[in-house]
Scaffold this active site. Sequence first.
Site, PDB file in Angstrom:
ATOM      1  N   SER A 144      47.798  33.781  38.591  1.00 22.04           N
ATOM      2  CA  SER A 144      48.672  32.876  37.846  1.00 22.04           C
ATOM      3  C   SER A 144      47.966  31.534  37.712  1.00 22.04           C
ATOM      4  CB  SER A 144      49.994  32.698  38.586  1.00 22.04           C
ATOM      5  OG  SER A 144      49.762  31.911  39.746  1.00 22.04           O
ATOM      6  N   LYS A 145      48.675  30.624  37.079  1.00 21.69           N
ATOM      7  CA  LYS A 145      48.104  29.291  36.862  1.00 21.69           C
ATOM      8  C   LYS A 145      47.672  28.646  38.171  1.00 21.69           C
ATOM      9  CE  LYS A 145      49.735  27.977  32.401  1.00 21.69           C
ATOM     10  NZ  LYS A 145      51.053  28.610  32.170  1.00 21.69           N
ATOM     11  N   ARG A 146      48.431  28.948  39.229  1.00 27.13           N
ATOM     12  CA  ARG A 146      48.103  28.403  40.547  1.00 27.13           C
ATOM     13  C   ARG A 146      46.651  28.674  40.939  1.00 27.13           C
ATOM     14  NH1 ARG A 146      49.854  31.146  44.653  1.00 27.13           N
ATOM     15  NH2 ARG A 146      50.731  32.700  43.257  1.00 27.13           N
TER      16      ARG A 146
END
Length: 480
Positions: free
Chosen positions: A244-246
């Site tokens: 994910s963006k994380r």
Amino acid sequence: MRLRFAPSPTGYLHVGGARTALFNWLLARRGGGTFVLRIEDTDRDRSRPEHVEAILSGLAWLGIDWDEGPYFQAACVERHRADALRLLADGRAYRDFTPREEFERARDAVVAAGGGAVTRLSRELATRVPPAEQERRAVAGDPFAVRFLVPDGETSWRDLVHGDTRFANAEIDDFVILRSDGTPTYNLAVVSDDADTAITHVLRGDDHISNTPKQILLYEALGHPVPAFGHLPMILGPDGKRLSKRHGARAVDAFEAEGVLPDAMANFLALLGWSPGTDEELMSRDELIERFSLERVLKKGSVFDPSKLFWMNGQYIARMAPEELTAALREALGRDGIATDDIALDEEAFARMAAALAPRSRTFTEMARLSRPYIGPIRDYDPKATRKNWYRDPAATAGVLSAVRDRLAATQWEPNALETQLRALAGEPGVGAGKVFQPLRVALTGVAASPGIFDVLLILGRKRSVARVERALDEIAARS
Ligand code: GLU
């Protein structure tokens, strides 16, 4: 084989989407199939034209071309609606006038009374309205949703990746196919479009597995042949969680901007969930097309490791032909706002520099950064480099550098002569290679790491090399 990639333009082309597109494309190209592109833009609020543009240009950059499309799902809403109404007319779907709140109240009551299945609750509530009244209300313009009448039994398919997969129909809600505002839902639209374009193989992320039984039921109810389905394993971040963006999972165009090469990116993406069955990693596009097969798609998730992408990119850079290398470096410098006119090197020196930096660069962005001290003046000396290599013994360093300056000024300017001169100096009593080459490297580049010193001298040329040694001598004198 007819395959498709069906991105929703609610964001840019991210790593997962690009991987799905690539696998479909490889399969189509390998088997002489057709690759269809469909933009699923029915979510009016979240779909954006700039995302469509970014997806198209991301695919183009990756070298993924399509044979049909792009089709736009939103343009086909009339067909979706007609399909839903056909299911209604055929008794495979029903009208549901139940207001949302009433449904929620009934559901909460079932749950409060100790649970029990709620998957048929909407059907129970909807069929309380007798057919004649349903007709009358529909004609009078009362809003209703159309729900699919999920049959009893079980829905199964041989997943191209996961093998035999089955769902008990009792666990599948009578899902809405047409909302009360007349808009079709996702599952209906996908089936209607895939059937309309005669898709034979649906290969997509495994986040769609739970949609598949619903879609199979729709194919069957509409009388269309059911395509084969394959669900690609998740892409994981280094911590084992879904990427994910994380994790800094960026859009594909961010890698483009960082100077990643499309072939390296495609090679890297191909290995996210597929293996050639050997430990080979570097494979050209043609090799990928030739060797890709669904049998070797892995069932378990694969980890997205950016350092591996950059390593791979470095391998591609190291294998590039000289003209490609210089062109790509000029392009990367251009992105930094540096035009050819700003570069203080002739063609030959520029090519020598690009070749010398290639094995040290994982991207062209990095190469552009490393090239700064050669293409223009040294702006700042790296303080760590000068501390270690000049200022431990400034007097001795100045002595060595002035001897170097004299030799550089007098020697023939070609590799053998330069090497003989400098090695002779390094061989003198009390000097040593480290005391010549490292201080000189800092003088010539401002930093402690560079390509081989003779390459550096040839890139800079005699005049600039001598001037840089003199400037170093001034710096050292000023500090002593
Ligand atoms: N539009 C869906 C998505 O972007 C894909 C639908 C499909 O492949 O069936 O996740």
